[in-house]
Scaffold this motif. Structure first.
Motif, mmCIF file in Angstrom:
data_model
loop_
_atom_site.group_PDB
_atom_site.id
_atom_site.type_symbol
_atom_site.label_atom_id
_atom_site.label_comp_id
_atom_site.label_asym_id
_atom_site.label_seq_id
_atom_site.Cartn_x
_atom_site.Cartn_y
_atom_site.Cartn_z
ATOM 1 N N VAL A 55 0.801 -1.137 0.085
ATOM 2 C CA VAL A 55 -0.030 0.044 0.079
ATOM 3 C C VAL A 55 0.881 1.275 -0.051
ATOM 4 C CG1 VAL A 55 -1.564 1.207 1.465
ATOM 5 C CG2 VAL A 55 -1.890 -1.246 1.271
ATOM 6 N N ASP A 57 2.709 4.738 0.880
ATOM 7 C CA ASP A 57 3.075 5.171 1.961
ATOM 8 C C ASP A 57 2.460 6.806 1.717
ATOM 9 O OD1 ASP A 57 3.791 6.168 4.601
ATOM 10 O OD2 ASP A 57 5.661 6.059 4.262
ATOM 11 N N ILE A 58 1.249 7.130 1.695
ATOM 12 C CA ILE A 58 0.605 8.345 1.593
ATOM 13 C C ILE A 58 -0.924 8.216 2.033
ATOM 14 C CG2 ILE A 58 -0.270 7.695 -0.671
ATOM 15 C CD1 ILE A 58 0.212 10.524 -1.650
ATOM 16 N N ALA A 59 -1.306 9.476 2.598
ATOM 17 C CA ALA A 59 -2.703 9.327 3.201
ATOM 18 C C ALA A 59 -3.666 9.625 2.173
ATOM 19 C CB ALA A 59 -2.791 10.678 4.175
ATOM 20 N N GLY A 60 -4.745 9.109 2.130
ATOM 21 C CA GLY A 60 -5.620 8.986 1.187
ATOM 22 C C GLY A 60 -6.457 10.246 1.429
ATOM 23 N N PRO A 113 -7.858 -0.053 5.347
ATOM 24 C CA PRO A 113 -6.494 -0.160 5.255
ATOM 25 C C PRO A 113 -5.910 -1.688 5.225
ATOM 26 C CG PRO A 113 -7.105 0.407 7.459
ATOM 27 C CD PRO A 113 -8.346 0.431 6.532
ATOM 28 N N ALA A 117 -7.249 -0.781 0.235
ATOM 29 C CA ALA A 117 -7.032 0.628 0.673
ATOM 30 C C ALA A 117 -6.770 1.475 -0.711
ATOM 31 C CB ALA A 117 -5.453 0.586 1.392
ATOM 32 N N ASP A 119 -8.313 3.911 -1.650
ATOM 33 C CA ASP A 119 -8.083 5.527 -1.542
ATOM 34 C C ASP A 119 -6.650 5.983 -1.343
ATOM 35 O OD1 ASP A 119 -7.986 4.077 0.830
ATOM 36 O OD2 ASP A 119 -8.392 5.968 2.003
ATOM 37 N N ARG A 120 -5.832 5.233 -0.835
ATOM 38 C CA ARG A 120 -4.283 5.678 -0.781
ATOM 39 C C ARG A 120 -3.687 5.233 -2.208
ATOM 40 N NH1 ARG A 120 -2.222 2.909 4.922
ATOM 41 N NH2 ARG A 120 -0.213 3.728 3.875
ATOM 42 N N ALA A 123 -4.896 8.184 -4.269
ATOM 43 C CA ALA A 123 -3.896 9.518 -3.754
ATOM 44 C C ALA A 123 -2.459 9.545 -4.435
ATOM 45 C CB ALA A 123 -3.910 9.641 -2.306
ATOM 46 N N ASP A 124 -1.942 7.972 -4.334
ATOM 47 C CA ASP A 124 -0.464 8.224 -5.071
ATOM 48 C C ASP A 124 -0.753 8.356 -6.271
ATOM 49 O OD1 ASP A 124 2.131 7.207 -4.520
ATOM 50 O OD2 ASP A 124 1.695 5.571 -5.772
#
Length: 297
Positions: A55, A57-60, A113, A117, A119-120, A123-124
């Protein structure tokens, strides 16, 4: 819970048991040609599944939740979730990827999560330069996303109830795509011809069987139901839809998925690499799945 095919008969297992116990190079070759039971188990033991995906390593971004009572699902309360990339809002009119979950899962599996995941991953992708879009998921139960003899029809719920709801929330459903894994992978292939203005379909490890007798108990009502909704024999319905199919070579559905892909013209994007029917494989291929759909927008 995974959508594994029906297990082999006791006689078949006993017949193959000696070969499994004495597995070596010859046994590995037998599994490669799918003559030995336990292909998925054996691939895992031999380390042939490849590395698990990670996954990002960034916030969704924001994930909105809601629910509605579905007439198509006979009054069931269908919960849903909608993920936006960081910095985006509903009134931006984003296109949407609609995800269909696997057997034993629900809408939360797309964004939890400890699951996909998405959403992450979203975001990425956007942080890396992809134009923003939304991802939505909804409870479909375990009815394999098609009309059942009880009257329940999760597919109609998606097309006639959930998509209009997403339109009301401000998403651009003139630009919609489907993403599904396992049971949801079959569902995406089955529903694709019914979704208006569909831009593309990506599936991971679709739950496909050649015959009713091979299916998971409960996946279909009977042989007639299976014959009516199987995607085999209906390849032409996907001809004009951009399609990506990914499946692990150690997946129980590998053989049927490979045979289905061989029947498609044009051949879809994606392919077959090391992997099993599990979260590690899906996390590994989902970035490419999402990138394929983003390009269709």
């Amino acid at each position: 819970m995974l959508d594994h095919p029906r297990r082999l008969s006791r006689r078949a297992l006993l017949t193959g048991g000696g070969a499994v116990a004495g597995i070596g190079v010859a046994g590995a070759l037998t599994v490669q040609t799918e003559l030995l039971p336990g292909r998925s188990w054996l691939y895992g033991r031999l380390g042939l599944d490849g590395e698990d995906g990670k996954v990002p390593d960034i916030a969704g971004g924001r994930v909105e939740h809601g629910e509605f009572v579905s007439q198509a699902r006979l009054g069931a309360v269908c919960r849903w979730a909608l993920a936006l990339p960081p910095g985006s809002a509903l009134d931006d009119g984003l296109p949407v990827v609609l995800t269909l979950h696997g057997h034993g899962h629900d809408h939360s599996a797309a964004f939890a999560p400890d699951r996909l995941a998405l959403d992450r991953f979203l975001a990425d992708a956007v942080a890396s330069g992809t134009a923003p879009y939304a991802i939505a998921s909804v409870d479909g139960g375990d009815s394999y996303w098609h009309a059942r003899d009880t009257g329940e029809d999760a597919g109609t719920m998606v097309v006639d109830e959930f998509l209009p709801l997403l339109t009301e929330r401000g998403l651009d459903t003139d630009r919609v795509a489907l993403l599904g894994w396992s049971m949801g992978g079959f569902g995406a292939l089955h529903l694709a011809p019914r979704v208006p203005r569909l831009r593309g379909v990506s599936v991971m490890s679709p739950a496909l069987w050649h015959e009713f007798g091979d299916t998971r108990p409960g996946a279909y009502d009977d042989e007639d139901d299976f014959a009516e909704v199987t995607v085999f024999g209906r390849e032409a319905s996907l001809t004009d839809i951009p399609l990506r199919v990914d499946c692990g070579e150690g997946d129980p559905f590998y053989a049927a998925t490979r045979d289905f892909v061989d029947l498609l013209d044009p051949r879809p994007a994606g392919g077959f690499t090391l992997g099993d029917h599990d979260l590690g494989y899906w996390r590994r291929v989902v970035p490419d799945q999402l990138a394929f759909l983003a390009e269709r927008f």
